[in-house]
Design an enzyme around this catalytic site. Structure first.
Site, short mmCIF file in Angstrom:
data_model
loop_
_atom_site.label_atom_id
_atom_site.label_comp_id
_atom_site.label_asym_id
_atom_site.label_seq_id
_atom_site.Cartn_x
_atom_site.Cartn_y
_atom_site.Cartn_z
N LEU A 123 0.82 -1.09 -0.15
CA LEU A 123 0.12 -0.08 0.03
C LEU A 123 1.09 1.37 -0.10
O LEU A 123 2.04 1.22 0.64
CB LEU A 123 -1.09 -0.07 1.08
N ASP A 124 0.38 2.35 -0.63
CA ASP A 124 1.23 3.56 -0.62
C ASP A 124 1.31 4.06 0.79
O ASP A 124 0.75 3.66 1.72
CB ASP A 124 0.53 4.63 -1.32
N LYS A 125 2.29 4.55 1.07
CA LYS A 125 2.79 5.32 2.39
C LYS A 125 1.43 5.88 3.26
O LYS A 125 1.13 5.69 4.17
CB LYS A 125 3.95 6.33 2.39
N ARG A 173 -5.36 5.92 -7.78
CA ARG A 173 -4.90 7.32 -7.72
C ARG A 173 -5.01 7.77 -9.11
O ARG A 173 -5.53 8.75 -9.63
CB ARG A 173 -3.74 7.57 -6.84
#
Length: 327
Positions: A141-143, A240
């Site tokens: 997962l992204d930060k 995104r």
């Protein structure tokens, strides 16, 4: 505490059903707990023998009836340090664990984030993952994306989970808040690749890898939409990029959405919320998969984090104040 390398010793007879197969293909069927690339590496390294004779040629054909032996070692992976970082563990057994990742926590060490990551936390919580590639991390997962992630605690578990991911058999659902009022749900089927000029960004590109995102509307607001999304693929920044491609970027996503968009005549609370929401409003809310050892279908949910709950509350108040129907 250092982890001893894990010895792998396996032996079996080649059945007639595999007659004429290449050695690497036969091993993939005989020892499915290990990936084809790993098995090929072991063959090339001289860790595989047929009838007691080392065979280091992956393309050599098998004739059936031979005894094939594998004698290898799973080395400890990259020399990352174990750190006592708290993990929100939703589920754990001897094969896998599922965590609910908070915002502002990087999954894997990299440029600018040498430690203080999920990987460092895993090495502390479950030291045995030191012998599993990437400490058992199967997907990321992204930060600043919150929510559910599965981690493998053994190499066989990781192999099976990766196979499920590649076969699109793991179900991953997200919730997001985007700018703009969407009319209906749908699917974005658009390839994603590295942005041609922005090194840290991705973009929809004809030369990219296939990527598909399903989305449906949960709630409409005056100038925003609350979405439920499901991934078919797992490209970097996929949701995104796809939402930005539709021109409905995620709230808080400075990389793909730019500066906050303030609706006309919005309240001070709304202005403060949108300007102060410093991460993409994206949460991995549900994860479903077949357990890599038992085959049991398992499902986990993680409620929306407080910041997204507050965001939705402010959007609902704004919608009501302006006499819009948010159903």
């Amino acid at each position: 505490m250092p982890i001893d390398p894990q010895a792998i010793k396996l032996s079996t007879d080649v059945p007639e059903t595999l007659v004429g197969k290449r050695l690497d293909q036969a091993l993939a069927e005989l020892f499915p707990d290990y990936s084809r690339s790993r098995l090929k590496e072991w063959i090339l390294a001289g860790n595989v023998s047929l009838n007691g004779t080392v065979c280091d040629k992956p393309r050599e054909k098998v004739f059936g009836g031979e005894q094939v032996s594998l004698d290898a070692v799973l080395e400890k992976q990259e020399n990352h340090v174990a750190q006592n970082i708290e993990l929100n563990i939703v589920y754990e057994d001897e094969h896998i664990l599922v965590i609910n990742k908070p915002t502002d926590l990087v999954v894997h060490p990299g440029a600018g984030n040498a430690d203080g990551t999920v990987l460092n936390a895993l090495l502390s919580h479950a030291p045995e993952v030191a012998s599993v590639p990437r400490a058992g991390i199967v997907h990321r997962l992204d930060k600043d994306t919150t929510g559910l992630m599965v981690v493998a605690k053994t190499v066989p578990a990781q192999t099976h989970l990766v196979e499920q991911l590649q076969a699109r058999e793991i179900s991953r659902e997200y919730e997001a808040v985007v700018y703009g009022t969407m009319v209906a749900g749908g699917i974005v089927d658009a390839p994603i690749g590295r942005h041609p000029t922005k090194r840290t960004s991705m973009a929809v590109r004809e030369t990219g890898k296939p990527a598909a995102t399903h989305y449906r509307i949960k709630q409409k607001f005056r100038a925003h939409t609350h979405l439920r999304l499901k991934l078919e693929t797992g490209r970097t920044h996929q949701i995104r990029v796809h939402m930005s491609h539709l021109r409905y970027p995620l709230v808080g996503d400075a990389l793909y959405g730019g500066r906050p968009r303030l609706p006309k005549a919005c309240s001070e609370a709304m202005i403060n919320m949108l300007r102060g929401f410093k991460r993409q409003a994206l949460h991995a809310i549900q994860l479903e998969l077949a357990h890599p050892t038992t085959g049991e279908w398992m499902s986990w949910q993680a409620p929306l984090p407080d910041d997204m709950v507050k965001l939705l509350s402010v959007l609902k108040e704004d919608t009501a104040e302006h006499g819009f129907d948010d159903d």
